[in-house]
Design a protein around this motif. Sequence first.
Motif, PDB file in Angstrom:
ATOM      1  N   LEU A 132     -40.502  -8.560 -52.960  1.00 39.93           N
ATOM      2  CA  LEU A 132     -39.657  -9.137 -51.915  1.00 39.93           C
ATOM      3  C   LEU A 132     -38.191  -8.878 -52.261  1.00 39.93           C
ATOM      4  O   LEU A 132     -37.731  -9.213 -53.348  1.00 39.93           O
ATOM      5  CB  LEU A 132     -39.890 -10.642 -51.803  1.00 39.93           C
ATOM      6  CG  LEU A 132     -41.295 -11.127 -51.434  1.00 39.93           C
ATOM      7  CD1 LEU A 132     -41.320 -12.647 -51.422  1.00 39.93           C
ATOM      8  CD2 LEU A 132     -41.736 -10.568 -50.099  1.00 39.93           C
ATOM      9  N   ARG A 133     -37.462  -8.257 -51.352  1.00 40.51           N
ATOM     10  CA  ARG A 133     -36.038  -8.095 -51.615  1.00 40.51           C
ATOM     11  C   ARG A 133     -35.318  -9.410 -51.345  1.00 40.51           C
ATOM     12  O   ARG A 133     -35.917 -10.391 -50.896  1.00 40.51           O
ATOM     13  CB  ARG A 133     -35.464  -6.931 -50.814  1.00 40.51           C
ATOM     14  CG  ARG A 133     -35.508  -7.064 -49.310  1.00 40.51           C
ATOM     15  CD  ARG A 133     -35.178  -5.729 -48.655  1.00 40.51           C
ATOM     16  NE  ARG A 133     -35.025  -5.865 -47.214  1.00 40.51           N
ATOM     17  CZ  ARG A 133     -33.853  -5.933 -46.591  1.00 40.51           C
ATOM     18  NH1 ARG A 133     -32.728  -5.893 -47.287  1.00 40.51           N
ATOM     19  NH2 ARG A 133     -33.790  -6.052 -45.284  1.00 40.51           N
ATOM     20  N   LEU A 134     -34.002  -9.441 -51.612  1.00 39.14           N
ATOM     21  CA  LEU A 134     -33.293 -10.721 -51.592  1.00 39.14           C
ATOM     22  C   LEU A 134     -33.364 -11.394 -50.227  1.00 39.14           C
ATOM     23  O   LEU A 134     -33.490 -12.621 -50.143  1.00 39.14           O
ATOM     24  CB  LEU A 134     -31.835 -10.516 -52.014  1.00 39.14           C
ATOM     25  CG  LEU A 134     -31.610 -10.087 -53.467  1.00 39.14           C
ATOM     26  CD1 LEU A 134     -30.114 -10.073 -53.788  1.00 39.14           C
ATOM     27  CD2 LEU A 134     -32.349 -10.992 -54.442  1.00 39.14           C
ATOM     28  N   ALA A 135     -33.274 -10.621 -49.145  1.00 37.09           N
ATOM     29  CA  ALA A 135     -33.352 -11.226 -47.811  1.00 37.09           C
ATOM     30  C   ALA A 135     -34.725 -11.852 -47.575  1.00 37.09           C
ATOM     31  O   ALA A 135     -34.838 -12.906 -46.934  1.00 37.09           O
ATOM     32  CB  ALA A 135     -33.047 -10.183 -46.742  1.00 37.09           C
ATOM     33  N   GLU A 136     -35.770 -11.220 -48.093  1.00 39.21           N
ATOM     34  CA  GLU A 136     -37.107 -11.789 -47.971  1.00 39.21           C
ATOM     35  C   GLU A 136     -37.271 -13.004 -48.881  1.00 39.21           C
ATOM     36  O   GLU A 136     -37.976 -13.958 -48.527  1.00 39.21           O
ATOM     37  CB  GLU A 136     -38.151 -10.744 -48.331  1.00 39.21           C
ATOM     38  CG  GLU A 136     -38.227  -9.571 -47.373  1.00 39.21           C
ATOM     39  CD  GLU A 136     -39.278  -8.571 -47.807  1.00 39.21           C
ATOM     40  OE1 GLU A 136     -40.422  -8.654 -47.320  1.00 39.21           O
ATOM     41  OE2 GLU A 136     -38.969  -7.714 -48.652  1.00 39.21           O
ATOM     42  N   LEU A 137     -36.632 -12.968 -50.029  1.00 33.03           N
ATOM     43  CA  LEU A 137     -36.685 -14.133 -50.913  1.00 33.03           C
ATOM     44  C   LEU A 137     -36.018 -15.338 -50.262  1.00 33.03           C
ATOM     45  O   LEU A 137     -36.420 -16.479 -50.501  1.00 33.03           O
ATOM     46  CB  LEU A 137     -36.020 -13.803 -52.245  1.00 33.03           C
ATOM     47  CG  LEU A 137     -36.823 -12.856 -53.155  1.00 33.03           C
ATOM     48  CD1 LEU A 137     -35.978 -12.393 -54.326  1.00 33.03           C
ATOM     49  CD2 LEU A 137     -38.094 -13.533 -53.644  1.00 33.03           C
ATOM     50  N   TYR A 193     -40.322  -2.144 -41.954  1.00 34.26           N
ATOM     51  CA  TYR A 193     -40.081  -3.488 -41.441  1.00 34.26           C
ATOM     52  C   TYR A 193     -41.368  -4.191 -41.011  1.00 34.26           C
ATOM     53  O   TYR A 193     -41.348  -5.405 -40.784  1.00 34.26           O
ATOM     54  CB  TYR A 193     -39.040  -3.444 -40.332  1.00 34.26           C
ATOM     55  CG  TYR A 193     -37.662  -3.208 -40.908  1.00 34.26           C
ATOM     56  CD1 TYR A 193     -36.945  -4.252 -41.475  1.00 34.26           C
ATOM     57  CD2 TYR A 193     -37.101  -1.936 -40.945  1.00 34.26           C
ATOM     58  CE1 TYR A 193     -35.698  -4.049 -42.049  1.00 34.26           C
ATOM     59  CE2 TYR A 193     -35.863  -1.718 -41.518  1.00 34.26           C
ATOM     60  CZ  TYR A 193     -35.166  -2.774 -42.065  1.00 34.26           C
ATOM     61  OH  TYR A 193     -33.935  -2.557 -42.652  1.00 34.26           O
ATOM     62  N   ALA A 194     -42.474  -3.448 -40.916  1.00 38.13           N
ATOM     63  CA  ALA A 194     -43.777  -4.101 -40.793  1.00 38.13           C
ATOM     64  C   ALA A 194     -44.159  -4.769 -42.103  1.00 38.13           C
ATOM     65  O   ALA A 194     -44.997  -5.672 -42.121  1.00 38.13           O
ATOM     66  CB  ALA A 194     -44.838  -3.080 -40.405  1.00 38.13           C
ATOM     67  N   GLN A 195     -43.546  -4.331 -43.199  1.00 34.32           N
ATOM     68  CA  GLN A 195     -43.846  -4.849 -44.524  1.00 34.32           C
ATOM     69  C   GLN A 195     -42.724  -5.732 -45.059  1.00 34.32           C
ATOM     70  O   GLN A 195     -42.588  -5.883 -46.271  1.00 34.32           O
ATOM     71  CB  GLN A 195     -44.081  -3.681 -45.489  1.00 34.32           C
ATOM     72  CG  GLN A 195     -45.257  -2.801 -45.121  1.00 34.32           C
ATOM     73  CD  GLN A 195     -45.444  -1.651 -46.087  1.00 34.32           C
ATOM     74  OE1 GLN A 195     -44.586  -1.361 -46.906  1.00 34.32           O
ATOM     75  NE2 GLN A 195     -46.580  -0.979 -45.998  1.00 34.32           N
ATOM     76  N   GLU A 196     -41.919  -6.301 -44.189  1.00 32.36           N
ATOM     77  CA  GLU A 196     -40.832  -7.166 -44.639  1.00 32.36           C
ATOM     78  C   GLU A 196     -40.917  -8.525 -43.965  1.00 32.36           C
ATOM     79  O   GLU A 196     -41.175  -8.620 -42.762  1.00 32.36           O
ATOM     80  CB  GLU A 196     -39.460  -6.535 -44.352  1.00 32.36           C
ATOM     81  CG  GLU A 196     -39.131  -5.396 -45.287  1.00 32.36           C
ATOM     82  CD  GLU A 196     -37.642  -5.297 -45.569  1.00 32.36           C
ATOM     83  OE1 GLU A 196     -36.875  -6.106 -45.018  1.00 32.36           O
ATOM     84  OE2 GLU A 196     -37.260  -4.410 -46.335  1.00 32.36           O
TER      85      GLU A 196
END
Length: 490
Positions: free
Chosen positions: A70-75, A161-164
């Motif tokens: 997970l990148r920071l926006a996803e975190l 973006y389907a995976q974010e």
Amino acid sequence: MMDADTMVLPRLGSGEIRVEDPWGEDRALGSRAGGHRPPDDTSRWRLAAWLLPALLAGALGVVGAGTPGLRLAELATWRAATSPWPDGLPGGDVTLVPYHLLMRAWAEAFGTTDLALRVPSLLAVAATAALVGALAARMFAPGTGVLAGVIFALLPSVTRYAQEAQPYALALFAAVLATWFLLPALDRPSLRRLAPYAAAVALLGLCHAMALLLLVGHGWVVLAFRRGMTGRWLAAALLGALPAAGLLWSGVRAGGQVAPAARPDLAALAATPRELFGVAALGAVLLGLALFSLPLRRAAAICTAWAVLPPLGLLLLAQATPVWSPSSLLFTLPAWATLAAAALSRVRPAWWVVAVAALALIVAPAQAAVRAPDGHGQATREVAEIVGARRLPADGVVYGDADARALVARYLPADRRPTDLFAAAPPRGCAGCLWGVRRLWVIRPGERTDPVPPVGGATERLLRTGYEVAQVWHPTGFTLALLVDEHAAL
């Protein structure tokens, strides 16, 4: 004087009066000239137009969806989904509040693994691909719908973006849905047809407020082809945008921000095709194909306005406030895919396979890269692995960005985390927090030549003069450093 001869002309029905289309798009199905059209069994083609893209987009999205961290926006999404109410709500971009509320409910039902958090985006992209194919089939022909949906599903940025765990996939779906409801409203602008359109616009604004720039393209289409319904369309559009406007107004009053990004310089504009399409060359190919779809018949004009006008609107808006971000323009990808499909559908079906195969070869490296551990631009798991493998019991950590705290909290167990020295005190007034700490980890987002965070004051002076940089790592998207005070007691 004799009367002139009178010639009686046969009366022509309206169906016999035709304007020749130079591209041959209006020729009858099954005619020799129209051999590039799909077979007469249009029911199967219409089924394939939405089913094949949905299956392809879903398959591409599922494969490797849990590999990138997970990148920071996803975190931030994970933190919002798991923190006590209302502490988990975002303090930055106020436009994310509806999405984070949705994800709180989702996490309660399905958990918070990396894959579970990304499933809503995956489902949204699969539904969007189906709707892109159905929309293109409705606007052009069933074969064009198949091509448009497949091209859209193959785009590396769509897979990413389907995976974010971000709202962009939901905004993609809402943008296509709003355009779907616009078409019948253009033919007959009744309340029954404008109400679903207003609802789709409301969903679009709540998913991502910047995606409301789609209304610029819709407005141009209304003025160009159905000027008499301008007032009714404007009322529906404003009603649909009202929830997002209310959210923005209340959030900004409370001190929040709106999609904090950047101002567009030449470097940012040059990087946009690669970031938007996933491959810079692919952006050039789709643009070239789109040029062959530009006779301004209504179907092509709708897609052209959808693809071109929102980026111009965002560019103008970014001159006043720093909101430029290629990810904010993802909702234009269905239009680019449809324009490319409209151009390809003019050739014989045998060439469709060749074109799709060539497109697959172009995107294959980028599709593979998206599934790498750092495929989403930030190697968060690698950062955690480096710290976890080298951390000693008395180590401390400082963060160059508050969101980086979530990285350590997500991927390191509590007994393997360095002590967060600034967790309970502001960095500028916490030079004393460093007392007795011999080894200090520094985690900063971005590629930095200077690993020391600019916290200012006595704290920064102590970091620069009291510590030496022992080692620096550069995982994708981060600068990670270990600072050591050789004079501190062991």
